[in-house]
Enzyme design. Structure first.
Site, mmCIF file in Angstrom:
data_model
loop_
_atom_site.group_PDB
_atom_site.id
_atom_site.type_symbol
_atom_site.label_atom_id
_atom_site.label_comp_id
_atom_site.label_asym_id
_atom_site.label_seq_id
_atom_site.Cartn_x
_atom_site.Cartn_y
_atom_site.Cartn_z
ATOM 1 N N LEU A 157 0.829 -1.203 0.000
ATOM 2 C CA LEU A 157 0.000 0.000 0.000
ATOM 3 C C LEU A 157 0.864 1.254 0.000
ATOM 4 C CD1 LEU A 157 -2.794 1.237 0.102
ATOM 5 C CD2 LEU A 157 -2.821 0.856 2.579
ATOM 6 N N TYR A 158 1.793 1.311 0.936
ATOM 7 C CA TYR A 158 2.686 2.472 1.042
ATOM 8 C C TYR A 158 3.546 2.622 -0.206
ATOM 9 C CZ TYR A 158 6.592 5.321 2.798
ATOM 10 O OH TYR A 158 7.561 6.281 2.967
ATOM 11 N N GLY A 159 4.224 1.554 -0.616
ATOM 12 C CA GLY A 159 5.124 1.643 -1.759
ATOM 13 C C GLY A 159 4.412 2.026 -3.035
ATOM 14 N N SER A 161 1.684 3.797 -3.340
ATOM 15 C CA SER A 161 1.276 5.209 -3.307
ATOM 16 C C SER A 161 2.441 6.120 -3.678
ATOM 17 C CB SER A 161 0.722 5.570 -1.923
ATOM 18 O OG SER A 161 1.740 5.638 -0.934
ATOM 19 N N LYS A 162 3.631 5.764 -3.230
ATOM 20 C CA LYS A 162 4.795 6.591 -3.534
ATOM 21 C C LYS A 162 5.297 6.358 -4.964
ATOM 22 C CE LYS A 162 5.284 8.773 0.411
ATOM 23 N NZ LYS A 162 5.178 10.249 0.501
#
Length: 250
Positions: A157-159, A161-162
């Site tokens: 999720l985090y990766g 988004s970035k």
């Protein structure tokens, strides 16, 4: 001071009440910029502003949660007003980084990450970059992460988004670069901040995989952001700069 002199520039830094954002705000203020410290926590924000002013800098706090388009619109307007009609430098640093198995991410988790990590920068750039382009100059620095470059279990999720933010960086460079607005991204590796303190030994374990073998200090990431924000990076456009101790190089 030459290329690092930011006197007369107005810089908006989101997520600037702690960690990388606060370190960036301090460095930009030290170099002469009028820094607008944006964040959710007013007490922490006022402490950052007081510290910058005590050091001889010019700074103001703006409260913003950046959870929706209206919050971004209001922040852009307030920043422009406080900046005397303009914002010259935008640092999209605010973000969240929850880790965990994909199946445990709730719809609200997904929305929260993409709202802050992707949509907020999008809306702020939409509001501020056109005016920069009309004036013929400006700098935007997006704060990404090294895990936008490779897959890590628990960081989908985090990766992702970035990774979206990295592509936006390049697209915005193509869109606004011809009119004098430089758009670049910094990809930090593991960094010691208030936010990552909860990772404990996990931060050191992640950092041990890189040639540098240690986590970064927030100041080290801020130096890269300030470089891209300043005139010393005048020919750097659409770059995604790893500041990760060499992790993505090996």
């Amino acid at each position: 001071m030459g290329s690092v002199d930011l006197s007369g520039r107005v810089a908006l830094v989101t997520g600037a009440t702690s960690g990388i954002g606060a370190a960036t705000a301090a460095l930009l203020a030290e170099r002469g910029a009028h820094v607008l410290v944006a964040g959710r926590d007013a007490s922490r924000g006022e402490k950052v502003v007081a510290s910058l002013r005590a050091g001889g800098g010019t700074a103001d706090f703006l409260a913003a949660d950046l959870r929706d388009a209206e919050s971004a619109r209001q922040l852009a307007q307030q920043a422009t007003d406080l900046g005397g009609g303009r914002v010259d430098i935008l640092v999209n640093n605010a973000g969240v980084f929850p880790f965990g198995p994909t199946e445990q991410a709730s719809p609200s988790d997904v929305d929260a990450v993409y709202d802050l990590n992707v949509k907020a920068p999008f809306y702020l750039v939409a509001r501020l970059a056109p005016a920069m382009a009309d004036r013929g100059h400006g700098a935007i620095v997006n704060v990404s992460t090294m895990v936008a470059e490779y897959g890590v279990a628990g960081m989908a999720l985090y990766g992702s988004s970035k990774a979206a933010l990295n592509l936006l960086t390049k697209a915005w460079a193509a869109e606004f670069g011809p009119r004098g607005v430089r758009v670049n991204s910094v990809e930090p590796g593991p960094t010691r901040t208030e936010g990552t303190a909860a990772m404990g030994d996990g931060l050191d374990a992640l950092a041990a995989q890189a040639p540098a073998g240690r986590p970064a200090e927030a100041q080290e990431i801020a130096e890269a952001i300030a470089y891209l924000a300043g005139d010393g990076a005048s020919f750097v456009q659409g770059a995604v700069l790893p500041v990760d101790g060499g992790r993505t190089a090996v």
